[in-house]
Design a protein around this motif. Sequence first.
Motif, PDB file in Angstrom:
ATOM      1  N   MET B   1      35.766  31.600  34.566  1.00 45.43           N
ATOM      2  CA  MET B   1      35.412  32.586  35.636  1.00 45.43           C
ATOM      3  C   MET B   1      36.213  32.517  36.699  1.00 45.43           C
ATOM      4  N   LEU B   2      36.610  31.103  37.299  1.00 47.11           N
ATOM      5  CA  LEU B   2      37.730  30.964  38.163  1.00 47.11           C
ATOM      6  C   LEU B   2      39.027  31.644  37.706  1.00 47.11           C
ATOM      7  N   GLN B   3      39.490  31.568  36.376  1.00 46.39           N
ATOM      8  CA  GLN B   3      40.556  32.075  36.155  1.00 46.39           C
ATOM      9  C   GLN B   3      40.597  33.658  35.887  1.00 46.39           C
ATOM     10  N   LEU B   4      39.638  34.135  35.834  1.00 47.87           N
ATOM     11  CA  LEU B   4      39.507  35.394  35.731  1.00 47.87           C
ATOM     12  C   LEU B   4      39.432  36.038  37.101  1.00 47.87           C
ATOM     13  N   GLN B   5      39.044  35.388  38.142  1.00 44.21           N
ATOM     14  CA  GLN B   5      38.792  35.870  39.274  1.00 44.21           C
ATOM     15  C   GLN B   5      40.101  35.969  40.024  1.00 44.21           C
ATOM     16  N   ARG B   6      41.195  35.273  39.349  1.00 42.64           N
ATOM     17  CA  ARG B   6      42.784  35.240  39.833  1.00 42.64           C
ATOM     18  C   ARG B   6      43.229  36.688  39.660  1.00 42.64           C
ATOM     19  N   LEU B   7      42.669  37.433  38.716  1.00 45.07           N
ATOM     20  CA  LEU B   7      43.142  38.769  38.470  1.00 45.07           C
ATOM     21  C   LEU B   7      42.645  39.715  39.613  1.00 45.07           C
ATOM     22  N   GLY B   8      42.261  39.347  40.670  1.00 44.70           N
ATOM     23  CA  GLY B   8      41.395  39.950  41.660  1.00 44.70           C
ATOM     24  C   GLY B   8      41.852  41.494  42.013  1.00 44.70           C
ATOM     25  N   GLU B   9      43.255  42.062  41.727  1.00 46.42           N
ATOM     26  CA  GLU B   9      43.504  43.198  42.134  1.00 46.42           C
ATOM     27  C   GLU B   9      42.963  44.038  40.779  1.00 46.42           C
ATOM     28  N   VAL B  10      43.249  43.580  39.759  1.00 46.94           N
ATOM     29  CA  VAL B  10      42.853  44.374  38.365  1.00 46.94           C
ATOM     30  C   VAL B  10      41.276  44.948  38.662  1.00 46.94           C
ATOM     31  N   TRP B  11      40.477  43.925  39.066  1.00 42.59           N
ATOM     32  CA  TRP B  11      39.222  44.269  39.113  1.00 42.59           C
ATOM     33  C   TRP B  11      39.013  45.484  40.442  1.00 42.59           C
ATOM     34  N   LYS B  12      39.730  45.317  41.124  1.00 40.35           N
ATOM     35  CA  LYS B  12      39.644  46.331  42.163  1.00 40.35           C
ATOM     36  C   LYS B  12      39.949  47.731  41.876  1.00 40.35           C
ATOM     37  N   GLU B  13      40.910  47.603  40.842  1.00 43.66           N
ATOM     38  CA  GLU B  13      41.374  49.037  40.576  1.00 43.66           C
ATOM     39  C   GLU B  13      40.470  49.698  39.364  1.00 43.66           C
ATOM     40  N   ASN B  14      39.552  48.936  38.825  1.00 46.27           N
ATOM     41  CA  ASN B  14      38.879  49.511  37.938  1.00 46.27           C
ATOM     42  C   ASN B  14      37.079  49.367  38.071  1.00 46.27           C
ATOM     43  N   ASP B  15      36.439  50.198  37.116  1.00 40.40           N
ATOM     44  CA  ASP B  15      35.039  50.107  37.308  1.00 40.40           C
ATOM     45  C   ASP B  15      34.749  48.802  36.356  1.00 40.40           C
ATOM     46  N   CYS B  16      34.056  47.896  36.955  1.00 42.24           N
ATOM     47  CA  CYS B  16      34.199  46.623  36.188  1.00 42.24           C
ATOM     48  C   CYS B  16      32.345  45.791  36.388  1.00 42.24           C
ATOM     49  N   THR B  17      32.065  45.135  35.106  1.00 39.71           N
ATOM     50  CA  THR B  17      30.823  44.576  35.119  1.00 39.71           C
ATOM     51  C   THR B  17      31.390  43.119  34.605  1.00 39.71           C
ATOM     52  N   TRP B  18      30.806  42.083  35.258  1.00 39.76           N
ATOM     53  CA  TRP B  18      30.774  40.904  34.733  1.00 39.76           C
ATOM     54  C   TRP B  18      29.897  40.418  33.768  1.00 39.76           C
ATOM     55  N   VAL B  19      30.202  39.973  32.803  1.00 40.40           N
ATOM     56  CA  VAL B  19      29.153  39.528  31.696  1.00 40.40           C
ATOM     57  C   VAL B  19      29.245  37.927  31.375  1.00 40.40           C
ATOM     58  N   THR B  20      28.474  37.072  31.830  1.00 40.77           N
ATOM     59  CA  THR B  20      28.403  35.733  32.149  1.00 40.77           C
ATOM     60  C   THR B  20      27.169  35.131  31.909  1.00 40.77           C
ATOM     61  N   PHE B  21      26.900  33.577  32.049  1.00 45.26           N
ATOM     62  CA  PHE B  21      25.729  32.887  31.949  1.00 45.26           C
ATOM     63  C   PHE B  21      25.402  32.154  33.350  1.00 45.26           C
ATOM     64  N   ARG B  22      24.267  32.046  33.489  1.00 41.26           N
ATOM     65  CA  ARG B  22      23.994  31.314  34.860  1.00 41.26           C
ATOM     66  C   ARG B  22      24.252  29.822  34.789  1.00 41.26           C
ATOM     67  N   ARG B  23      25.222  29.415  35.682  1.00 42.95           N
ATOM     68  CA  ARG B  23      25.615  28.085  35.754  1.00 42.95           C
ATOM     69  C   ARG B  23      26.627  28.209  37.088  1.00 42.95           C
ATOM     70  N   GLY B  24      26.404  27.159  37.942  1.00 45.09           N
ATOM     71  CA  GLY B  24      27.287  26.885  38.844  1.00 45.09           C
ATOM     72  C   GLY B  24      27.709  28.226  39.839  1.00 45.09           C
ATOM     73  N   MET B  25      28.958  28.319  39.787  1.00 44.76           N
ATOM     74  CA  MET B  25      29.400  29.455  40.839  1.00 44.76           C
ATOM     75  C   MET B  25      28.855  30.829  40.000  1.00 44.76           C
ATOM     76  N   SER B  26      28.523  31.124  38.860  1.00 41.02           N
ATOM     77  CA  SER B  26      28.112  32.291  38.209  1.00 41.02           C
ATOM     78  C   SER B  26      27.271  32.995  39.195  1.00 41.02           C
ATOM     79  N   GLU B  27      26.403  32.270  40.227  1.00 39.09           N
ATOM     80  CA  GLU B  27      25.466  32.851  41.005  1.00 39.09           C
ATOM     81  C   GLU B  27      26.362  33.770  41.959  1.00 39.09           C
ATOM     82  N   GLU B  28      27.450  33.340  42.257  1.00 37.38           N
ATOM     83  CA  GLU B  28      28.198  33.659  43.242  1.00 37.38           C
ATOM     84  C   GLU B  28      28.726  35.270  42.962  1.00 37.38           C
TER      85      GLU B  28
END
Lengths: 178, 136
Positions: B1-28
């Motif tokens: 998850m931390l790795q994908l967050q490094r693509l920050g600008e890509v997420w802002k440019e598009n309509d995105c949904t995260w798909v993940t599981f509950r653990r640690g920082m996933s709550e953030e």
Amino acid sequence: MAETRWLLSKGCIRGSDILIFVAVGTHPQPFDRLVRAADGLKEPVLAQIGCATYTPKNCRWERFMNQASFEEACREADVVITHGGVGCIATALILGKPVVAVPRLSRYGEHTNDHQLDIVNELARTGQIVALLDVNEIQQAIEKAKQLKPSAFGGGRIADIVREFLSSVGSEQRISKL
Amino acid sequence: MLQLQRLGEVWKENDCTWVTFRRGMSEEILEMGKVRFMVDPKRNPLRLIVNMFQSFFAAMSLRPKVVIANGGGFVVPFCWWARMFGAKIVFIESFSRVEHPSWSGRLVHPIASLFIVQWPKLAGFYPKAVYGGPIF
């Protein structure tokens, strides 16, 4: 001193010149080996112990931290000792901290495989971190880490590659991220 | 998850949904926008079955045009279901994978439209691989 360091304000007693932050990440298997070693350090320690079954007796600890707290602990520590998870290692390196990395090993039930050995050995080979396989040598590893000149990674272009791909697919993409 | 967050600008440019599981920082990620939680299989057959059902319904309701995955085993069912519904799959092999490919990478590679590795040695394992360097 005017500035209150987070670790000191959390109750660590400053008895030496350096503060240590130990992190085992959020992986669901315990990493008692590193947590026990951290508990035996002479330096003040804050330990993020995750799913460890052993709870420290001699240092401040928390099970899990959000990213902001994790970064704050890294900033205030002088050396970061972490499991071989790339998130922990990269966060500390990006913040300019010397890193000692201890790979989780499957033979101790710390992970399902030994893939952390690969990244720890590779980063140690290039001099970016200190690799620690035998936790009995943790004090020596801390001394070695103090000599490191940590640097963030560079040269990647994954964001550009992904952006180019998305442009080729079309604008206004609906994206799922996993 | 931390790795994908490094693509920050890509997420802002598009309509995105995260798909993940509950653990640690996933709550953030709840603070970051749309998110769907599902079960992490953790090599448990029953949890895998639950994940497969969750992935199917998530892929069907989201109908993404593109999936960008960087995870462990839990990403595999979602990627395959989404591909079945017409999505293009982008897989970024973890930074932790220096010399040995991951099982999730091996299972998603056949359906990937773009497959990125972060270490040059891995390119030999994946015919479609593009070397992207470190995401950090």
